[in-house]
Design an enzyme around this catalytic site. Structure first.
Site, PDB file in Angstrom:
ATOM      1  N   SER A  23       1.380   4.666  16.296  1.00 13.02           N
ATOM      2  CA  SER A  23       2.822   4.886  16.388  1.00 13.02           C
ATOM      3  C   SER A  23       3.145   5.016  17.868  1.00 13.02           C
ATOM      4  CB  SER A  23       3.158   6.198  15.669  1.00 13.02           C
ATOM      5  OG  SER A  23       4.426   6.661  16.052  1.00 13.02           O
TER       6      SER A  23
ATOM      7  N   TYR B 212       1.570  15.004  13.471  1.00 11.77           N
ATOM      8  CA  TYR B 212       1.638  13.544  13.303  1.00 11.77           C
ATOM      9  C   TYR B 212       1.364  12.857  14.645  1.00 11.77           C
ATOM     10  CZ  TYR B 212       3.519   8.898  12.214  1.00 11.77           C
ATOM     11  OH  TYR B 212       3.676   7.542  12.050  1.00 11.77           O
TER      12      TYR B 212
HETATM   13  P1  NAP Z   1       5.214   5.412   3.640  1.00 11.91           P
HETATM   14  O1  NAP Z   1       6.300   4.523   3.161  1.00 11.91           O
HETATM   15  O2  NAP Z   1       5.386   6.877   3.585  1.00 11.91           O
HETATM   16  O3  NAP Z   1       3.873   4.985   2.929  1.00 11.91           O
HETATM   17  C1  NAP Z   1       2.688   5.709   3.177  1.00 11.91           C
HETATM   18  C2  NAP Z   1       1.639   5.310   2.172  1.00 11.91           C
HETATM   19  O4  NAP Z   1       0.509   6.178   2.356  1.00 11.91           O
HETATM   20  C3  NAP Z   1       2.108   5.496   0.732  1.00 11.91           C
HETATM   21  O5  NAP Z   1       1.632   4.448  -0.065  1.00 11.91           O
HETATM   22  C4  NAP Z   1       1.457   6.819   0.355  1.00 11.91           C
HETATM   23  O6  NAP Z   1       1.208   6.953  -1.024  1.00 11.91           O
HETATM   24  C5  NAP Z   1       0.150   6.729   1.112  1.00 11.91           C
HETATM   25  N1  NAP Z   1      -0.453   8.050   1.217  1.00 11.91           N
HETATM   26  C6  NAP Z   1       0.109   9.164   1.744  1.00 11.91           C
HETATM   27  N2  NAP Z   1      -0.718  10.209   1.566  1.00 11.91           N
HETATM   28  C7  NAP Z   1      -1.811   9.749   0.912  1.00 11.91           C
HETATM   29  C8  NAP Z   1      -2.993  10.368   0.423  1.00 11.91           C
HETATM   30  N3  NAP Z   1      -3.204  11.672   0.545  1.00 11.91           N
HETATM   31  N4  NAP Z   1      -3.892   9.592  -0.210  1.00 11.91           N
HETATM   32  C9  NAP Z   1      -3.674   8.278  -0.377  1.00 11.91           C
HETATM   33  N5  NAP Z   1      -2.579   7.639   0.054  1.00 11.91           N
HETATM   34  C10 NAP Z   1      -1.649   8.369   0.691  1.00 11.91           C
HETATM   35  O7  NAP Z   1       4.906   5.112   5.184  1.00 11.91           O
HETATM   36  P2  NAP Z   1       5.023   3.775   6.054  1.00 11.91           P
HETATM   37  O8  NAP Z   1       6.226   3.911   6.881  1.00 11.91           O
HETATM   38  O9  NAP Z   1       4.797   2.583   5.229  1.00 11.91           O
HETATM   39  O10 NAP Z   1       3.786   4.003   7.045  1.00 11.91           O
HETATM   40  C11 NAP Z   1       2.625   3.209   7.043  1.00 11.91           C
HETATM   41  C12 NAP Z   1       1.878   3.461   8.326  1.00 11.91           C
HETATM   42  O11 NAP Z   1       2.690   3.044   9.434  1.00 11.91           O
HETATM   43  C13 NAP Z   1       1.559   4.926   8.582  1.00 11.91           C
HETATM   44  O12 NAP Z   1       0.291   5.018   9.185  1.00 11.91           O
HETATM   45  C14 NAP Z   1       2.634   5.362   9.559  1.00 11.91           C
HETATM   46  O13 NAP Z   1       2.216   6.444  10.338  1.00 11.91           O
HETATM   47  C15 NAP Z   1       2.801   4.091  10.374  1.00 11.91           C
HETATM   48  N6  NAP Z   1       4.087   3.982  11.069  1.00 11.91           N
HETATM   49  C16 NAP Z   1       5.252   3.785  10.384  1.00 11.91           C
HETATM   50  C17 NAP Z   1       6.438   3.643  11.083  1.00 11.91           C
HETATM   51  C18 NAP Z   1       7.748   3.412  10.370  1.00 11.91           C
HETATM   52  O14 NAP Z   1       8.798   3.347  11.044  1.00 11.91           O
HETATM   53  N7  NAP Z   1       7.782   3.274   9.058  1.00 11.91           N
HETATM   54  C19 NAP Z   1       6.448   3.691  12.495  1.00 11.91           C
HETATM   55  C20 NAP Z   1       5.245   3.906  13.168  1.00 11.91           C
HETATM   56  C21 NAP Z   1       4.070   4.033  12.442  1.00 11.91           C
HETATM   57  P3  NAP Z   1       2.341   7.600  -2.005  1.00 11.91           P
HETATM   58  O15 NAP Z   1       3.512   6.673  -1.919  1.00 11.91           O
HETATM   59  O16 NAP Z   1       1.673   7.600  -3.292  1.00 11.91           O
HETATM   60  O17 NAP Z   1       2.631   8.951  -1.440  1.00 11.91           O
END
Ligand code: NAP
Length: 258
Positions: A153, A166
């Protein structure tokens, strides 16, 4: 946007595990990898979400995926070894590992941060990917060219107020990728790279920025080019690099001396 167009058969015969495959960016990556021919292992904690992704992949006629429910909060060494044994028995190797699952934790000053939440975030975002990578290393080594991708990130390279565990977990992720990239570079066929997705329209983004209009951000589907590139043979020889999914510029080499 990262400039790459994947050929339709880019990932034919590749076996790729995606963590957090039930939602957000992980869901989009899993579907995209299956569309490009990979057998995808959908790993996550909410079985219904994984089943929905499975059904979508099947209905589209892509390669049949596999579901692997695992809660990274609770998984222990033996759970990762069991995962490795099952994959060994089914496929004999692993060609791609996308560490995507993460949790946000609290957005609050460190002076207020709850230590229980801190430990949870560090465990899911850092310790779990470490344990999983370690257990799956023999399977990655069994691949002719394996790709490990970790997710960072912008708060993982520049400390920002109120991002708490985080932000610290993403600094640690950057460090883990650098260490693993150096350790594997001359001794294996494994490449290790980092993606910073940038602001993307997901539940996590909405949780971090509740007042923001989600329509301002790109969707997970929009940012897939770099996710495709790093899993396919076109990225062979690329290791230890950091990619910003939403920027055109060339990847930066990670620092090699400290
Ligand atoms: P998200 O929509 O919250 O999805 C996160 C995923 O991780 C979900 O499928 C969730 O499962 C799973 N997860 C969470 N806790 C878990 C656990 N204990 N065991 C197994 N699975 C688990 O997040 P996202 O935005 O797609 O993020 C994906 C990645 O991109 C992350 O590493 C995040 O830090 C990074 N990121 C995102 C952004 C952004 O703007 N979206 C920006 C920078 C970095 P459930 O749905 O079942 O909870």
């Amino acid at each position: 946007m990262f400039d790459y167009t994947a050929p339709d058969n880019l990932l034919a015969n590749r076996v790729i595990l995606v963590t957090g495959a039930g939602d957000g960016i992980g869901r989009a990556a899993a579907i995209e990898y299956a569309r490009l021919g990979a057998t995808v292992i959908l790993l996550g904690r909410t079985v219904e979400k994984l089943e929905t992704v499975y059904d979508e992949i099947e209905a589209a006629g892509h390669s049949q995926p596999a579901i692997y429910p695992l809660d990274l909060r609770a998984a222990k060494d033996e759970d990762y070894l069991e995962l490795a044994e099952i994959l060994e028995g089914e496929f004999g190797r692993l060609d791609g590992l996308l560490h995507n699952a993460s949790v946000l934790g609290q957005r609050t000053p460190l002076s207020n941060y709850e230590s229980r939440t801190w430990r949870l975030v560090m465990h899911v975002n850092v310790t779990a990917p470490f344990m999983m990578t370690q257990a799956l290393m023999p399977l990655l080594e069994a691949s002719a060219d394996a790709s490990v991708v970790l997710t960072s990130s912008s708060v993982g390279t520049q400390g920002k107020a109120y991002w708490g565990a985080y932000g610290v977990s993403k600094f640690a992720t950057e460090g883990m990728a650098q260490i693993l990239a150096e350790e594997t570079e001359n001794t294996s066929n494994i490449r290790v790279n980092i993606i910073n997705p940038g602001a993307t329209r997901t539940n996590m983004r909405a949780q971090a920025y509740p007042g923001e209009d989600p329509a301002l951000n790109l969707t997970p589907e929009d940012i897939m080019p770099v996710y495709q590139f790093l899993m396919g043979t076109d990225s062979k020889g690329t290791t230890g690099q950091r990619f910003n999914a939403q920027e055109m510029r060339k990847p930066e080499p990670l620092p090699s001396d400290s």
